[in-house]
Design a protein around this motif. Structure first.
Motif, mmCIF file in Angstrom:
data_model
loop_
_atom_site.group_PDB
_atom_site.id
_atom_site.type_symbol
_atom_site.label_atom_id
_atom_site.label_comp_id
_atom_site.label_asym_id
_atom_site.label_seq_id
_atom_site.Cartn_x
_atom_site.Cartn_y
_atom_site.Cartn_z
ATOM 1 N N ILE A 1 0.873 -1.177 0.000
ATOM 2 C CA ILE A 1 0.000 0.000 0.000
ATOM 3 C C ILE A 1 0.906 1.222 0.000
ATOM 4 N N PRO A 2 0.956 1.979 -1.095
ATOM 5 C CA PRO A 2 1.896 3.106 -1.206
ATOM 6 C C PRO A 2 1.726 4.156 -0.112
ATOM 7 N N SER A 3 0.482 4.535 0.173
ATOM 8 C CA SER A 3 0.234 5.551 1.195
ATOM 9 C C SER A 3 -1.225 5.478 1.629
ATOM 10 N N GLU A 4 -1.588 6.323 2.594
ATOM 11 C CA GLU A 4 -2.953 6.324 3.126
ATOM 12 C C GLU A 4 -3.973 6.549 2.014
ATOM 13 N N GLY A 5 -4.995 5.703 1.952
ATOM 14 C CA GLY A 5 -6.086 5.883 1.002
ATOM 15 C C GLY A 5 -5.802 5.390 -0.396
ATOM 16 N N VAL A 6 -4.579 4.942 -0.656
ATOM 17 C CA VAL A 6 -4.232 4.441 -1.985
ATOM 18 C C VAL A 6 -4.389 2.921 -1.987
ATOM 19 N N GLU A 7 -5.148 2.407 -2.951
ATOM 20 C CA GLU A 7 -5.409 0.975 -2.989
ATOM 21 C C GLU A 7 -4.117 0.192 -3.252
ATOM 22 N N PRO A 8 -4.009 -0.992 -2.651
ATOM 23 C CA PRO A 8 -2.761 -1.752 -2.745
ATOM 24 C C PRO A 8 -2.573 -2.459 -4.086
ATOM 25 N N ARG A 9 -1.333 -2.760 -4.350
ATOM 26 C CA ARG A 9 -0.990 -3.626 -5.482
ATOM 27 C C ARG A 9 -0.850 -5.024 -4.892
ATOM 28 N N VAL A 10 -1.763 -5.908 -5.270
ATOM 29 C CA VAL A 10 -1.840 -7.227 -4.628
ATOM 30 C C VAL A 10 -1.499 -8.331 -5.621
ATOM 31 N N LYS A 11 -0.732 -9.294 -5.151
ATOM 32 C CA LYS A 11 -0.405 -10.480 -5.933
ATOM 33 C C LYS A 11 -0.952 -11.709 -5.213
ATOM 34 N N VAL A 12 -1.936 -12.380 -5.835
ATOM 35 C CA VAL A 12 -2.551 -13.570 -5.245
ATOM 36 C C VAL A 12 -1.839 -14.802 -5.773
ATOM 37 N N HIS B 1 -2.708 -18.079 -4.770
ATOM 38 C CA HIS B 1 -3.506 -19.284 -4.505
ATOM 39 C C HIS B 1 -4.798 -19.166 -5.302
ATOM 40 N N GLU B 2 -5.173 -20.235 -5.988
ATOM 41 C CA GLU B 2 -6.318 -20.184 -6.907
ATOM 42 C C GLU B 2 -7.652 -19.967 -6.204
ATOM 43 N N ARG B 3 -7.742 -20.296 -4.926
ATOM 44 C CA ARG B 3 -9.015 -20.137 -4.221
ATOM 45 C C ARG B 3 -9.027 -18.936 -3.271
ATOM 46 N N VAL B 4 -8.071 -18.060 -3.433
ATOM 47 C CA VAL B 4 -7.975 -16.868 -2.578
ATOM 48 C C VAL B 4 -8.365 -15.628 -3.371
ATOM 49 N N GLU B 5 -9.145 -14.763 -2.726
ATOM 50 C CA GLU B 5 -9.542 -13.478 -3.324
ATOM 51 C C GLU B 5 -9.288 -12.360 -2.308
ATOM 52 N N PHE B 6 -8.574 -11.335 -2.723
ATOM 53 C CA PHE B 6 -8.328 -10.193 -1.845
ATOM 54 C C PHE B 6 -9.563 -9.287 -1.854
ATOM 55 N N VAL B 7 -10.101 -8.974 -0.670
ATOM 56 C CA VAL B 7 -11.326 -8.173 -0.585
ATOM 57 C C VAL B 7 -11.122 -6.938 0.295
ATOM 58 N N GLY B 8 -9.862 -6.617 0.607
ATOM 59 C CA GLY B 8 -9.589 -5.470 1.474
ATOM 60 C C GLY B 8 -9.590 -4.149 0.720
ATOM 61 N N SER B 9 -9.403 -3.082 1.486
ATOM 62 C CA SER B 9 -9.332 -1.734 0.915
ATOM 63 C C SER B 9 -8.556 -0.840 1.877
ATOM 64 N N SER B 10 -7.638 -0.060 1.337
ATOM 65 C CA SER B 10 -6.850 0.841 2.185
ATOM 66 C C SER B 10 -7.715 1.957 2.765
ATOM 67 N N LYS B 11 -8.884 2.187 2.165
ATOM 68 C CA LYS B 11 -9.780 3.229 2.687
ATOM 69 C C LYS B 11 -10.320 2.858 4.062
ATOM 70 N N THR B 12 -10.365 1.566 4.339
ATOM 71 C CA THR B 12 -10.838 1.104 5.648
ATOM 72 C C THR B 12 -9.745 0.341 6.405
ATOM 73 N N ASN B 13 -8.473 0.496 5.955
ATOM 74 C CA ASN B 13 -7.331 -0.187 6.591
ATOM 75 C C ASN B 13 -7.562 -1.693 6.647
ATOM 76 N N ASN B 14 -8.145 -2.224 5.585
ATOM 77 C CA ASN B 14 -8.567 -3.614 5.557
ATOM 78 C C ASN B 14 -7.722 -4.403 4.564
ATOM 79 N N ILE B 15 -7.156 -5.520 5.035
ATOM 80 C CA ILE B 15 -6.380 -6.384 4.150
ATOM 81 C C ILE B 15 -6.888 -7.831 4.265
#
Length: 222
Positions: A81-92, A94-108
């Motif tokens: 996550i580059p900085s506050e409020g900026v959405e992360p660059r995510v690399k998944v 695992h085939e059954r994993v989905e990233f559902v977080g958001s930097s707007k809510t400090n959620n990973i």
């Protein structure tokens, strides 16, 4: 020259900060919430929650999710996550994993789809904040995979509710009986008073009529 500790504070500065109460506290922390474990059915989809916080903010915050596979750490995903409020660059990874977080809510947080019994175990959420001289923190979330969900044993609750209901019902019955008894007692008392009043009136009337007849009788003629 004043010496520095491993946080970058000089010893005199550290003492002054402690005295003034301005020393930074509550650095980077990650949390999986109040509930750190979950039980889920085989074949379902589960949310693996994780949030981060930092009192001084973040810059290029690195995070990842790993699964403890009998001592071997298997990476599920990672991101920056580059900085506050900026959405992360995510690399998944695992085939059954989905990233559902958001930097707007400090959620990973991540979703794990179609879980199997092999997914049973510990999941580690990790984060590292370069802005805090590389401070890092991690939290563990435990997943238990089952064939069917356990039914809650409500026996004790049913017993307590039944006892309370019985006590309340008994109290109501006693109050109703008491009210009826008081009602009939008052009614009998009123009848007794009415009888006494009627009896007293009859006595006075009879006495008055006898006297009147005696007064109206004339002197018998010879």
């Amino acid at each position: 020259m004043a010496s520095l500790d491993n946080t970058g504070w000089s010893v005199p500065g550290l003492l002054v900060a402690l005295l003034l109460g301005v020393l930074p506290v509550n650095g980077l922390e990650v949390s999986t919430g109040k509930v750190s474990s979950i039980e889920a059915m085989n074949g379902s989809t589960v949310l693996l929650p994780c949030t981060y916080s930092s009192c001084i903010g973040i810059k290029n915050l690195y995070f990842n999710w790993q699964f403890n596979d009998n001592g071997t750490m298997v990476k599920f995903c990672d991101g920056v996550i580059p900085s506050e409020g900026v959405e992360p660059r995510v690399k998944v990874e695992h085939e059954r994993v989905e990233f559902v977080g958001s930097s707007k809510t400090n959620n990973i947080s991540i979703l794990l789809w179609n879980i199997t019994f092999e997914d049973d175990g510990e999941y580690i959420c990790f984060a590292k904040n370069p802005k805090e001289k590389g401070r890092n923190h991690s939290a563990i979330f435990t997943l238990k995979v089952v064939n069917q969900m356990k039914e809650d044993d409500n026996t004790l609750t049913v017993i307590i509710v039944s006892v309370l209901g019985g006590v309340i019902g008994l109290v109501i019955i006693v109050m109703v009986i008491k009210a009826l008894v008081v009602h009939f007692l008052l009614k009998d008392d009123e009848k007794n008073k009415e009888c006494l009043v009627n009896a007293s009136g009859n006595d006075n009337t009879e006495n008055g009529l006898t006297g009147a007849k005696a007064d109206n009788k004339g002197t018998p003629k010879l």
